[in-house]
Design an enzyme around this catalytic site. Sequence first.
Site, PDB file in Angstrom:
ATOM      1  N   ASP B  11       0.850  -1.200   0.000  1.00 53.02           N
ATOM      2  CA  ASP B  11       0.000   0.000   0.000  1.00 53.02           C
ATOM      3  C   ASP B  11       0.878   1.239   0.000  1.00 53.02           C
ATOM      4  OD1 ASP B  11      -2.262  -1.518   0.050  1.00 53.02           O
ATOM      5  OD2 ASP B  11      -2.606  -1.321   2.210  1.00 53.02           O
ATOM      6  N   ASP B 130     -14.208  -6.068  -3.805  1.00 53.29           N
ATOM      7  CA  ASP B 130     -14.316  -6.127  -2.350  1.00 53.29           C
ATOM      8  C   ASP B 130     -15.673  -6.723  -2.025  1.00 53.29           C
ATOM      9  OD1 ASP B 130     -11.840  -5.086  -1.781  1.00 53.29           O
ATOM     10  OD2 ASP B 130     -12.541  -3.016  -1.732  1.00 53.29           O
TER      11      ASP B 130
END
Lengths: 208, 259
Positions: B11, B130
């Site tokens: 990330d 997701d």
Amino acid sequence: MIAIIDYNAGNITSVARALENIGGNFVITDDEKKLKEASHIIFPGVGAAGEAMAYLRPQKLDVALKNCFAAGKPMLGICLGTQIILEHSEENNTDCIGLVKGVTRRFPDKLTCGDRALKIPHMGWNSVVLRRKHPVFEGIAPEAEFYFVHSYYPAPAEEAVVLGVTEYGINFCSALTFKNLVAVQFHPEKSGRPGLQLLKNFCAWRGK
Amino acid sequence: MISKRIIPCLDVRAGKLTKGIKFKGNVDIGDPVEAARQYYEQGADEIVFYDITASSDKRDIMIEVVRRVAETIFIPFSVGGGIRNLEDMRKVIGAGAEKISVNSAAVENPQIITQGAKAFGSQCVVLGMDVKKVEQSKKTPSSYEIVVEGGRVYTGLDALWWAKEAQNLGAGEICLNSIDADGTQDGYELNLTRLISESVKIPVIASGGAGKPEHLAEVLTAGKADAALIASMVHYKTYTIAGIKHFLAERGIKVRNIW
């Protein structure tokens, strides 16, 4: 000087960066004159056969490639570059360059390994079983794997040109060689050290 | 035969890793390029970057990161986060990434998948999903729903339907993240992964919940995943990629052993 043929088909920069890493002297070009001057030719590519040929033909790059091959320059085909070196591709039912006899076929729809259904595209790392030694594969361990991403595979007409075979539901030709040409279905520029080694070997190869 | 892929996920916010990554000697590495290099050398099969930069004016920093990564590692890598249109894709791919992943942008505008596949080829376009477990309903017959904004917003899309739809639109791969499992380190959502992987022809990367090598073994066999995403378990040096691969190989799972 190595010429990377630029024909608007994708991964040119990846190949260029890999050559920078191994210290290869290269030029990215679609200029016939520069191809003539080059010592080695790399013919890369991702994308579709139909579009690639539609771009190559008007530029006469197909003719330029044939001339380079006839002149004995060491040539390396990569992925789509390998597929359109054959005579015909099932992708978009396309007539191709035809440096090597044979066709490019699509993987059968229902590929399996044991009871496991296999995905298309063939995407990921797989090994290449060599049928014989070749300078371009020198110093690469037999267990080494290379990065593949494709839904079509080269099917040369003559067994004699098959250099390496990969298993994915079927055994297909993942590396071929004919005179001063080596062509691979995988991406050496994205295959870690074994891939860089292959590119290095190619840059040192005299085509014999 | 093809190997199962082990993919560390990094990330990145405004060009820096959001979590420190500890390597040998407990060096905390904040530079995503250096982290990518280390994982490349340790045998990662691919690397995923998520750009979680909030403000759009800092997005170009990520393009510079991508350019440097492409000069440093010679395995495929993908970039997701903040990719809203064809122009964003062009920038990231032009800088040297193999793949881009779209998530909420594809929910809002599914045509972005088709446009990306047409411009760069299907193999370039990864659909990030997701997913949360929900009550089975007419709207969500698979009992899994697509969520966005980190799981705060329910979209009303059935996860199984969306996976098939994305494949038809031209996605070349699916990165399937279970929001329920994410961050738990209790293991991947096996039922969800198997359901999606068996229903599409394109490869599926399992994501969310990895805490130990057993979890990868499960999701790559019973879960039918083609690849497994990992984060904390390697970022905090609890495990190494080589160690995980050794564990998998001993259980008969084919992984890439030479790099």
